[in-house]
Design a protein around this motif. Structure first.
Motif, mmCIF file in Angstrom:
data_model
loop_
_atom_site.group_PDB
_atom_site.id
_atom_site.type_symbol
_atom_site.label_atom_id
_atom_site.label_comp_id
_atom_site.label_asym_id
_atom_site.label_seq_id
_atom_site.Cartn_x
_atom_site.Cartn_y
_atom_site.Cartn_z
ATOM 1 N N THR A 157 -20.098 69.790 -9.130
ATOM 2 C CA THR A 157 -21.365 69.720 -9.915
ATOM 3 C C THR A 157 -20.690 69.618 -11.012
ATOM 4 O O THR A 157 -21.373 68.378 -12.299
ATOM 5 N N PHE A 158 -18.966 70.047 -11.601
ATOM 6 C CA PHE A 158 -19.056 68.888 -13.083
ATOM 7 C C PHE A 158 -19.141 68.023 -13.036
ATOM 8 O O PHE A 158 -18.666 66.454 -13.633
ATOM 9 N N LEU A 159 -18.432 66.933 -11.694
ATOM 10 C CA LEU A 159 -18.065 65.609 -11.533
ATOM 11 C C LEU A 159 -19.120 64.741 -11.473
ATOM 12 O O LEU A 159 -19.211 63.553 -11.660
ATOM 13 N N THR A 160 -20.147 65.186 -11.253
ATOM 14 C CA THR A 160 -21.767 64.910 -11.158
ATOM 15 C C THR A 160 -21.966 64.793 -12.569
ATOM 16 O O THR A 160 -23.883 64.962 -12.681
ATOM 17 N N SER A 161 -21.690 63.634 -12.957
ATOM 18 C CA SER A 161 -21.807 62.902 -14.694
ATOM 19 C C SER A 161 -21.613 61.458 -14.777
ATOM 20 O O SER A 161 -20.404 61.430 -14.342
ATOM 21 N N PHE A 162 -22.033 60.870 -15.697
ATOM 22 C CA PHE A 162 -21.218 60.212 -16.875
ATOM 23 C C PHE A 162 -20.595 60.387 -17.616
ATOM 24 O O PHE A 162 -20.047 59.724 -18.084
ATOM 25 N N ALA A 163 -19.717 61.843 -17.519
ATOM 26 C CA ALA A 163 -19.106 62.058 -19.226
ATOM 27 C C ALA A 163 -18.020 61.576 -19.092
ATOM 28 O O ALA A 163 -17.041 62.837 -18.591
ATOM 29 N N ASN A 164 -17.500 60.903 -20.141
ATOM 30 C CA ASN A 164 -16.161 59.663 -20.046
ATOM 31 C C ASN A 164 -16.278 59.193 -21.373
ATOM 32 O O ASN A 164 -16.811 58.701 -21.716
ATOM 33 N N PHE A 165 -15.283 58.520 -21.550
ATOM 34 C CA PHE A 165 -14.745 57.778 -23.074
ATOM 35 C C PHE A 165 -15.807 56.260 -22.155
ATOM 36 O O PHE A 165 -16.722 55.647 -23.439
ATOM 37 N N SER A 166 -15.758 55.762 -20.984
ATOM 38 C CA SER A 166 -16.397 54.783 -20.836
ATOM 39 C C SER A 166 -17.884 54.480 -20.743
ATOM 40 O O SER A 166 -18.457 53.380 -21.365
ATOM 41 N N THR A 167 -17.988 55.480 -20.304
ATOM 42 C CA THR A 167 -19.791 55.914 -21.123
ATOM 43 C C THR A 167 -20.630 56.352 -22.407
ATOM 44 O O THR A 167 -21.018 55.675 -22.235
ATOM 45 N N VAL A 168 -19.431 56.407 -23.587
ATOM 46 C CA VAL A 168 -19.538 57.075 -24.712
ATOM 47 C C VAL A 168 -19.824 54.435 -24.554
ATOM 48 O O VAL A 168 -20.918 54.302 -26.149
ATOM 49 N N GLY A 169 -18.984 53.506 -24.485
ATOM 50 C CA GLY A 169 -18.804 52.639 -24.492
ATOM 51 C C GLY A 169 -20.135 51.554 -24.156
ATOM 52 O O GLY A 169 -20.577 51.250 -24.973
ATOM 53 N N MET A 170 -20.567 52.440 -22.744
ATOM 54 C CA MET A 170 -21.753 51.738 -22.419
ATOM 55 C C MET A 170 -23.408 52.434 -23.717
ATOM 56 O O MET A 170 -23.844 51.670 -23.609
ATOM 57 N N ILE A 171 -23.322 53.490 -23.829
ATOM 58 C CA ILE A 171 -23.982 54.072 -24.565
ATOM 59 C C ILE A 171 -24.182 53.133 -25.540
ATOM 60 O O ILE A 171 -25.400 52.469 -26.711
ATOM 61 N N TYR A 172 -23.325 52.238 -26.140
ATOM 62 C CA TYR A 172 -22.733 52.509 -27.853
ATOM 63 C C TYR A 172 -23.289 50.525 -27.918
ATOM 64 O O TYR A 172 -24.615 50.404 -28.303
ATOM 65 N N GLY A 173 -22.907 50.048 -26.340
ATOM 66 C CA GLY A 173 -22.979 48.700 -26.260
ATOM 67 C C GLY A 173 -25.019 48.897 -26.069
ATOM 68 O O GLY A 173 -25.519 47.487 -26.073
ATOM 69 N N THR A 174 -25.783 49.719 -25.194
ATOM 70 C CA THR A 174 -26.734 49.819 -24.465
ATOM 71 C C THR A 174 -27.552 49.487 -26.437
ATOM 72 O O THR A 174 -28.513 49.101 -26.491
ATOM 73 N N TYR A 175 -28.296 50.271 -27.192
ATOM 74 C CA TYR A 175 -27.878 50.337 -28.506
ATOM 75 C C TYR A 175 -27.531 49.506 -29.257
ATOM 76 O O TYR A 175 -28.912 48.976 -30.211
ATOM 77 N N ASN A 176 -27.027 48.740 -28.637
ATOM 78 C CA ASN A 176 -26.212 47.283 -29.533
ATOM 79 C C ASN A 176 -27.615 45.759 -28.729
ATOM 80 O O ASN A 176 -27.871 45.614 -29.501
#
Length: 397
Positions: A340-359
């Motif tokens: 259950t803990f592992l089933t998500s995208f919560a890591n540093f790379s995901t921050v970059g993905m979200i920033y890239g999407t907003y951008n």
């Protein structure tokens, strides 16, 4: 004893996030308690009833169909790559974005998605006390994934104030993508993956209500509908959607490569200072107290803390592969909370993905709200994963 420790963990995680909140007086606890009760009922329904499992599987089947349609297009252009037993992340998780964005833009073009957001968001907002758009976004994240879900509502995001844009960024840390659901299911037990998906979304609503509480006036709680003067013809719309999707793929690809490479570089520097030291080991040590609060014994707690460190520093795939190789040696409770803990995208790379999407779908100025609040995204993502694991752990021993 371990059950009580697991139950205590729920309150500890909520307390830690509350301490991190910059606006504690604005937190509304009644809807948070309501959402927790709903979560407990959903977990019981999914893990304790046959019909619950059937419903989740049917929902998953729809999104699997979407991905299969996307794979038809990808396979036409890259037949050799798609014929491999193991398909690269670029083909399995990124390229399907092009079709998914186009598919939901078609629904938006005919007003279907706008209607669903309005009505579905209204139902959830009655429980969460959050605006309709935020409430519906939590449903989108169940299978669409953060980048796809953000792209689908980009017209809505374009008219929001920064505080609400931050809310969507924080919530996006807790999603997964239907395009890689099959990869998860090939490594870890399906029932815990499907349990984690709705729990993550509800917990994202809970924790964003604590970490970034906002008040939206009734007249502002509307679903944005672009004026007819801005509406293009159908074929121009879908062609533009495909280009938007491809642009997102390129930006996200750059972010993922960059962050994984930076982690490897940091590990190299740490290894020179202390032999064998890595950022993964540092995070494992930091997370070890929370691993014990999952109701785990000493050995299992340290192993799950190690998985936590691997997930945050790299990604959940690496951690799941490690867990897969040890499933036969672990008790049911440990498997349930770890999966259950592992089933998500919560890591540093995901921050970059979200920033890239907003951008890519908004602007550099709008993306700055993510860059200024990285710590909030990380706190929320980790806390959501922990809270979901703790709730599932209460039902599996």
């Amino acid at each position: 004893m371990y059950f009580l420790l697991n139950l205590l963990g729920v309150f500890v995680v909520m307390g830690v996030v509350f301490l991190c909140s910059p606006n504690k007086k604005a937190v509304k606890w009644r809807p948070i308690v309501s959402l927790i009760i709903v979560e407990l009922l959903i977990t019981w329904f999914m893990l304790g009833t046959t019909i619950g499992s059937w419903v989740i599987n049917k929902i998953g089947s729809f999104f699997t169909w979407l991905i299969s349609c996307a794979n038809e297009g990808i396979g036409f252009v890259f037949p050799t790559a798609m014929a491999n037993e193991t398909v690269d992340f670029f083909f399995s998780a990124l390229l399907p974005i092009i079709f998914i964005v186009t598919f939901f833009d078609i629904l938006s073009y005919f007003g279907i998605l706008t209607w669903i957001i309005d009505k579905g968001g209204w139902v959830i907002s009655k429980v969460s006390r959050l605006p309709k758009l935020e409430s519906f976004f939590s449903i989108q994240m169940m299978f669409l994934g953060n980048t796809e879900a953000l792209a689908v509502i980009r017209d809505q995001l374009s008219v929001l104030k920064d505080n609400r844009l931050l809310t969507f960024g924080i919530m996006s840390m807790s999603s997964i993508s239907g395009s890689i659901l099959g990869a998860y299911l090939s490594m870890v037990p399906a029932e815990y993956v499907f349990s984690a998906i709705p729990l993550n979304c509800l917990n994202a609503l809970i924790l964003v209500s604590i970490l970034n509480p906002i008040h939206v006036k009734k007249e502002e709680d509307i679903i944005y509908v672009p004026p007819k003067s801005e509406k293009k013809d159908f074929f121009s719309t879908i062609s533009n959607s495909m280009l938007v999707g491809m642009n997102m793929v390129i930006v996200i690809l750059a972010m993922v490569i960059g962050y994984v490479a930076l982690t490897a570089g940091l590990n190299g520097v740490l290894g020179v200072i202390v032999h064998g030291l890595t950022i993964q080991k540092i995070f494992s040590f930091i997370f070890s107290p929370f691993a014990f609060l999952l109701g785990l014994t000493g050995h299992d707690a340290m192993y799950v803390a190690q998985l936590m460190g691997i997930k945050l520093a790299t990604n959940e795939f690496v951690a799941m592969m490690d867990l897969k190789n040890n499933l036969d040696t672990l008790p049911p409770h440990t498997i349930a909370v770890a999966t259950t803990f592992l089933t998500s995208f919560a890591n540093f790379s995901t921050v970059g993905m979200i920033y890239g999407t907003y951008n890519s779908v908004l602007s550099k100025d709008k993306a700055a709200i993510i860059g200024k609040n990285v710590w909030k995204l990380l706190v929320s993502g980790i806390a959501v994963s922990l809270l979901s694991a703790m709730i599932v752990g209460l039902f599996v021993w």
